[in-house]
Design an enzyme around this catalytic site. Sequence first.
Site, PDB file in Angstrom:
ATOM      1  N   GLU A  68       0.876  -1.169   0.000  1.00  0.00           N
ATOM      2  CA  GLU A  68       0.000   0.000   0.000  1.00  0.00           C
ATOM      3  C   GLU A  68       0.913   1.218   0.000  1.00  0.00           C
ATOM      4  O   GLU A  68       1.818   1.310   0.839  1.00  0.00           O
ATOM      5  CB  GLU A  68      -0.880  -0.003   1.254  1.00  0.00           C
ATOM      6  CG  GLU A  68      -1.881   1.121   1.210  1.00  0.00           C
ATOM      7  CD  GLU A  68      -2.759   1.203   2.463  1.00  0.00           C
ATOM      8  OE1 GLU A  68      -2.779   0.244   3.246  1.00  0.00           O
ATOM      9  OE2 GLU A  68      -3.397   2.257   2.630  1.00  0.00           O
ATOM     10  N   ARG A 109       5.315 -12.687   9.797  1.00  0.00           N
ATOM     11  CA  ARG A 109       6.023 -11.464   9.427  1.00  0.00           C
ATOM     12  C   ARG A 109       7.358 -11.398  10.155  1.00  0.00           C
ATOM     13  O   ARG A 109       7.576 -12.050  11.171  1.00  0.00           O
ATOM     14  CB  ARG A 109       5.175 -10.241   9.714  1.00  0.00           C
ATOM     15  CG  ARG A 109       4.836 -10.009  11.179  1.00  0.00           C
ATOM     16  CD  ARG A 109       4.196  -8.644  11.402  1.00  0.00           C
ATOM     17  NE  ARG A 109       3.073  -8.380  10.522  1.00  0.00           N
ATOM     18  CZ  ARG A 109       2.997  -7.301   9.738  1.00  0.00           C
ATOM     19  NH1 ARG A 109       3.958  -6.409   9.729  1.00  0.00           N
ATOM     20  NH2 ARG A 109       1.952  -7.107   8.983  1.00  0.00           N
ATOM     21  N   LYS A 127       4.437   0.786   9.886  1.00  0.00           N
ATOM     22  CA  LYS A 127       4.546   2.030   9.120  1.00  0.00           C
ATOM     23  C   LYS A 127       4.042   3.215   9.923  1.00  0.00           C
ATOM     24  O   LYS A 127       4.546   4.316   9.791  1.00  0.00           O
ATOM     25  CB  LYS A 127       3.764   1.898   7.813  1.00  0.00           C
ATOM     26  CG  LYS A 127       4.551   1.155   6.746  1.00  0.00           C
ATOM     27  CD  LYS A 127       3.910   1.285   5.391  1.00  0.00           C
ATOM     28  CE  LYS A 127       2.936   0.172   5.154  1.00  0.00           C
ATOM     29  NZ  LYS A 127       2.459   0.085   3.775  1.00  0.00           N
TER      30      LYS A 127
HETATM   31  P1  ATP Z   1       0.792  -1.616   7.845  1.00  0.00           P
HETATM   32  O1  ATP Z   1       2.112  -1.533   8.592  1.00  0.00           O
HETATM   33  O2  ATP Z   1       0.268  -0.280   7.429  1.00  0.00           O
HETATM   34  O3  ATP Z   1      -0.210  -2.563   8.425  1.00  0.00           O
HETATM   35  P2  ATP Z   1       1.860  -3.431   5.955  1.00  0.00           P
HETATM   36  O4  ATP Z   1       3.161  -3.441   6.666  1.00  0.00           O
HETATM   37  O5  ATP Z   1       1.000  -4.620   5.901  1.00  0.00           O
HETATM   38  O6  ATP Z   1       1.018  -2.220   6.445  1.00  0.00           O
HETATM   39  P3  ATP Z   1       1.690  -3.285   3.104  1.00  0.00           P
HETATM   40  O7  ATP Z   1       2.098  -2.177   2.206  1.00  0.00           O
HETATM   41  O8  ATP Z   1       0.267  -3.693   3.111  1.00  0.00           O
HETATM   42  O9  ATP Z   1       2.166  -2.875   4.536  1.00  0.00           O
HETATM   43  O10 ATP Z   1       2.613  -4.542   2.882  1.00  0.00           O
HETATM   44  C1  ATP Z   1       2.918  -5.072   1.620  1.00  0.00           C
HETATM   45  C2  ATP Z   1       3.311  -6.507   1.765  1.00  0.00           C
HETATM   46  O11 ATP Z   1       4.416  -6.635   2.638  1.00  0.00           O
HETATM   47  C3  ATP Z   1       2.180  -7.310   2.368  1.00  0.00           C
HETATM   48  O12 ATP Z   1       2.024  -8.487   1.602  1.00  0.00           O
HETATM   49  C4  ATP Z   1       2.635  -7.606   3.754  1.00  0.00           C
HETATM   50  O13 ATP Z   1       2.162  -8.842   4.175  1.00  0.00           O
HETATM   51  C5  ATP Z   1       4.146  -7.609   3.624  1.00  0.00           C
HETATM   52  N1  ATP Z   1       4.768  -7.219   4.881  1.00  0.00           N
HETATM   53  C6  ATP Z   1       4.577  -6.084   5.576  1.00  0.00           C
HETATM   54  N2  ATP Z   1       5.279  -6.088   6.719  1.00  0.00           N
HETATM   55  C7  ATP Z   1       5.957  -7.263   6.764  1.00  0.00           C
HETATM   56  C8  ATP Z   1       6.870  -7.868   7.686  1.00  0.00           C
HETATM   57  N3  ATP Z   1       7.221  -7.261   8.811  1.00  0.00           N
HETATM   58  N4  ATP Z   1       7.362  -9.078   7.375  1.00  0.00           N
HETATM   59  C9  ATP Z   1       7.014  -9.687   6.237  1.00  0.00           C
HETATM   60  N5  ATP Z   1       6.176  -9.184   5.332  1.00  0.00           N
HETATM   61  C10 ATP Z   1       5.645  -7.980   5.571  1.00  0.00           C
END
Ligand code: ATP
Length: 565
Positions: free
Chosen positions: A37, A262, A272
């Site tokens: 996003e 994650r 974020k």
């Molecule tokens: P927010 O922190 O706003 O909840 P998000 O970290 O999920 O958002 P996105 O932009 O939706 O951010 O993430 C894009 C992709 O990265 C998604 O498929 C998410 O699952 C993956 N992702 C985000 N954070 C992690 C993490 N800490 N470890 C592994 N994958 C991640």
Amino acid sequence: MAEKSSRNSMNFIENIIDDDLKNNRFGGRVHTRFPPEPNGYLHIGHAKSICLNFGLAEKYGGLCNLRFDDTNPSKEEEEYVRSIIEDVRWLGFDWGERLYFASDYFEQMYEYAIELIKAGKAYVDDLSPEEIREYRGTLTEPGKESPYRNRTVEENLDLFKRMRAGEFPDGSKVLRAKIDMSSPNLNMRDPVMYRILHARHHRTGDKWCIYPMYDWAHGLEDSIEGITHSICTLEFEDHRPLYDWFLEQLNVYHPRQIEFARLNLSYTVMSKRKLLRLVQEGYVNGWDDPRMPTISGLRRRGYTPEAIRDFAERIGVSKSNSMVDIALLEHCLREDLNKRAPRRMAVLRPLKVVIENYPEGRVEELEAINNPEDLSMGTRTIPFSREIYIEQEDFKEDPPRKYFRLAPGREVRLKHAYIIKCEKVIKDEKTGEIIELRCTYDPATKSGEGQDGRKVKGTLHWVSIPHALKAEIRLYDHLFLKENPDDVEEGQDFTVNINPNSLIVIQSYVEPSLADAKPGDRFQFLRQGYFCVDPDTTAEKLVFNRTVPLRDTWAKIEKKLQQNK
Ligand code: ATP
Ligand code: MG
């Protein structure tokens, strides 16, 4: 099928993909996507997901899309889109022509919603957001049906079209899926599909005032793009029945959602929302501050894409959440930089040394190997003269046991040069601070000439004072003092754990061959660590970031000595 990486044993996702290939579930295809996003900069957690998705596509000879999940206009910006594209590319991945935006599917998603309404599987609800929450029930109590749940298809179609046309204010109506208000899974209790939001979208402008919710949108995006394996993080496991429900009701192409744990890193925040606070409240100097766990911060710090990819491979993927030690990330970096960073000499905290028996005005150009790990990187010359700087911590007037560096009457080797002996210590009369050492050198001990009968235990780095370049050096430490920054007392938040010494700026001296170092260039400063030229560098002033120190063996010994006291 392409060959698997030899390093890692198969992870559970590969097992699933292998099964799907065997059963011809997706016609032998593997097609993944990375769906950020655009509401912030990418961080090391995203890197794990990027490496996983693009890595699987590579291993199986498949494809991976870069898709912006831009369904929430209020927090999204063009700047984030640009940075995300730059970061994924920098990590070394290629999406070919397949750069997509969820907002390009808004019309199609709207058509699908109309279909669900016509099938009696979606309805317009006039409950307020608070009421919807109340009606939803809890894990132990079933939800209550909305009084608007049984509107006719005609009425729902009419209201939904008027929602789109902008007739209603924000929050006054939503479109909901008609599933089951008593489902044990809260996500299945008539989830909201569309909300009204009169907000300008960074790509569609004012065209839309209804925006799709994540659960409704995401499966459709995957379906439209022909994704085979939709990989997301563990918290979406409970959303999978909904993902499947929407696609089943519409009877459209149906990818498989797979959840993995994650990445959490010690001494690091990854959300974020928290990273945005660090930037907005000035705890760091922007998204690319070298202390940030963002890809752009790591890049500026001096991290290599290879080290990050190696890290992602080593941590693997699993089904249970855990915390990875940041020392592993640093280890991957040292391993990579050790192979390819040219060696240079820099004195971070200078102490002046005058070599009394070295002729005044004489300068020798000494040859030095650029990288003992890779002789093809050649050699350079370093000027040597009567006055040099050594590191303050490389001299002790009262050397403790096992201190093999310089002390009164002792000898050490100067790297690439001669053995010197400390003859005299000069102190500031008022403060007693050591300001200069007087030494002598032994002309018969020039490095590389093999006439060095005497063994000395210490070898020091140095720079020639008349030739050295001034440089600003930025020393970084973990941004947080606690392994888990969220470990706080009641009423506090993670910002209380910020390390006040996470950045220390010092004025130092580096060898003259660094005169034309360019921003982004990485070096090993002998005995100190790895450093990277910062973009703040100008023609007048070199600025280096310390990427990561070398392992400090002396600190370990010192600690032991202290413990044994
Ligand atoms: P927010 O922190 O706003 O909840 P998000 O970290 O999920 O958002 P996105 O932009 O939706 O951010 O993430 C894009 C992709 O990265 C998604 O498929 C998410 O699952 C993956 N992702 C985000 N954070 C992690 C993490 N800490 N470890 C592994 N994958 C991640
Ligand atoms: Mg997300």
